[in-house]
Design an enzyme around this catalytic site. Sequence first.
Site, PDB file in Angstrom:
ATOM      1  N   LYS A  35       9.694  11.534   5.498  1.00 41.37           N
ATOM      2  CA  LYS A  35       8.792  10.602   4.809  1.00 41.37           C
ATOM      3  C   LYS A  35       8.073   9.714   5.810  1.00 41.37           C
ATOM      4  CE  LYS A  35      10.697   6.700   3.061  1.00 41.37           C
ATOM      5  NZ  LYS A  35      10.117   5.438   3.532  1.00 41.37           N
ATOM      6  N   ARG A 121       4.676  -0.066   1.016  1.00 40.13           N
ATOM      7  CA  ARG A 121       4.450  -0.967   2.149  1.00 40.13           C
ATOM      8  C   ARG A 121       3.773  -0.242   3.312  1.00 40.13           C
ATOM      9  NH1 ARG A 121       5.948  -3.653   6.451  1.00 40.13           N
ATOM     10  NH2 ARG A 121       5.973  -5.885   6.129  1.00 40.13           N
ATOM     11  N   ASP A 145      10.325  -7.254   1.101  1.00 43.53           N
ATOM     12  CA  ASP A 145      10.859  -6.408   0.032  1.00 43.53           C
ATOM     13  C   ASP A 145      12.370  -6.500  -0.003  1.00 43.53           C
ATOM     14  OD1 ASP A 145      11.757  -4.775   2.038  1.00 43.53           O
ATOM     15  OD2 ASP A 145      10.241  -3.234   1.746  1.00 43.53           O
ATOM     16  N   ASP A 334      18.374   2.754   8.513  1.00 42.50           N
ATOM     17  CA  ASP A 334      18.266   3.452   7.222  1.00 42.50           C
ATOM     18  C   ASP A 334      19.555   4.192   6.857  1.00 42.50           C
ATOM     19  OD1 ASP A 334      15.730   2.507   6.833  1.00 42.50           O
ATOM     20  OD2 ASP A 334      14.738   4.296   7.586  1.00 42.50           O
TER      21      ASP A 334
END
Length: 455
Positions: A35, A121, A145, A334
């Site tokens: 991504k 974003r 966020d 992540d």
Amino acid sequence: MGPGDAGDPAVNDVDVIRVAGDARLAGTVHVVGAKNSALKLMAAALLAPGRTVITNVPRITDIAIMGEVLRRLGCEVRFEADDPVDPMVAGGGTARSRSVVIDVPERPGTEADYDLVRRLRASICVLGPLLARRGYVRVAHPGGDAIGSRGLDMHIAGLARMGADISGEHGFVIAAAPQGLHGAEIVLDFPSVGATENLVMAAVLARGVTVIDNAAREPEIVDICTMLNQMGARISGAGSSMLRIVGVPELHPVRHATVGDRIVAGTWAFGAAMTRGDVTVTGIDPVFLEVALDKLVSAGALVETRGDAFRIRADDRPAAVDVVTLPYPGFATDLLPMAIGLASVSDGASLITENIFDGRFMFANEMMRLGADIKTDGHHAVVRGRDRLSGAPVRATDIRAGAGLIIAGLCADGVTEVSHVHHVDRGYPDFAADLRALGVEVERGTVPQAPDLTI
Ligand code: EPU
């Protein structure tokens, strides 16, 4: 496109994934493009008029939104079937990836509105390419966020050094360089992924030489620099902390395949270690996960790597290991939710330190609902492992937290229902189907949203 593609779920419904506990992940899963690479490759297409084709693009909501950002800038964007992978493998076939064909006009638009930027974003990455192409750009400020306050100061300071005049007005970042950008020496305070990408995309068409010191070194940065060089850019040093970019007058469109998603691959690796499973992950260079896989070996897993694949097996309860997140090649932030999940079922206590985002530990509260023993203090968490967790309804607050909760649910008694999984759809193409193919009892559905109560 995949689930969640139609945008947010209906106002009164919330998407959920339910998994049965006491599960064991076993089988082969294929990982498609990252991504966080594909989004930026799509933005990089803006740098050259004509047709860019990006393959191995994950079929996820965030990519659909980026497609819409580009359409609003005047591009024609369409998604096509991708090259097939072994359809017998979870994530194989052509179901999880697409090729995106982007036709960029001579004069793309210059504005990205808040309705899209608030949903994605990463739309901020059109700032650099549009400024380079058009000398003016107006992009909504994305704000913070769920994982924390997320600044833009390094993007802005770097572009200013290259000659842009930057202001903020009515929630927009406005950048102007009517005479074009010029090369500059830029030292980043921190190796920011987004700032590095925006500055590289601005510098490729600037006059003269730009040097970016303390640049981010992620495989996704290397991927975008590779594509830009194919387009005619002159970037050296990709993958190191020092990038040198010699500006060129124009670029031409190319066809480029997205690098594999190391975070999705890492999610499966943690899942295998936590469930005493046996999983082969294909479509990813294991070098991109070196630190994470080393941690799992320290926790007792066996890892074999070969080419663009690795196999991970675990026979026993994991041993507790400490984890510190850092910019690449350090342990990826992540994967922090997966590291907390592992620690929650490990034998012993783990110290987990988050150095990138100040809000990542919001996820710990949901893990505690599953019975995890976690104490947080600032950017540290002490996690005392439990033999097993206890299935419960929990809520995904962001992409990685959602995936982490689903994986943790595999190590729980009974059923875990993770709600707001539209977040997971933003980063994982059909996560539930891949879980099912790896042997998990899983179902996807919707539950009614609790009504807002007012007096
Ligand atoms: N930061 C600043 N000022 C800046 C830029 C960054 O203070 O000008 C701070 C941020 O607030 C944050 C830290 O620096 O605390 C790191 O930010 P970075 O710019 O490196 O991250 P990003 O580009 O916003 C990308 C990924 C994230 C991933 C991070 C770190 C994309 C679209 N997002 O974000 O991925 O966590 O790098 O590796 O590429 C995800 O995929 O779920 C995700 C959050």
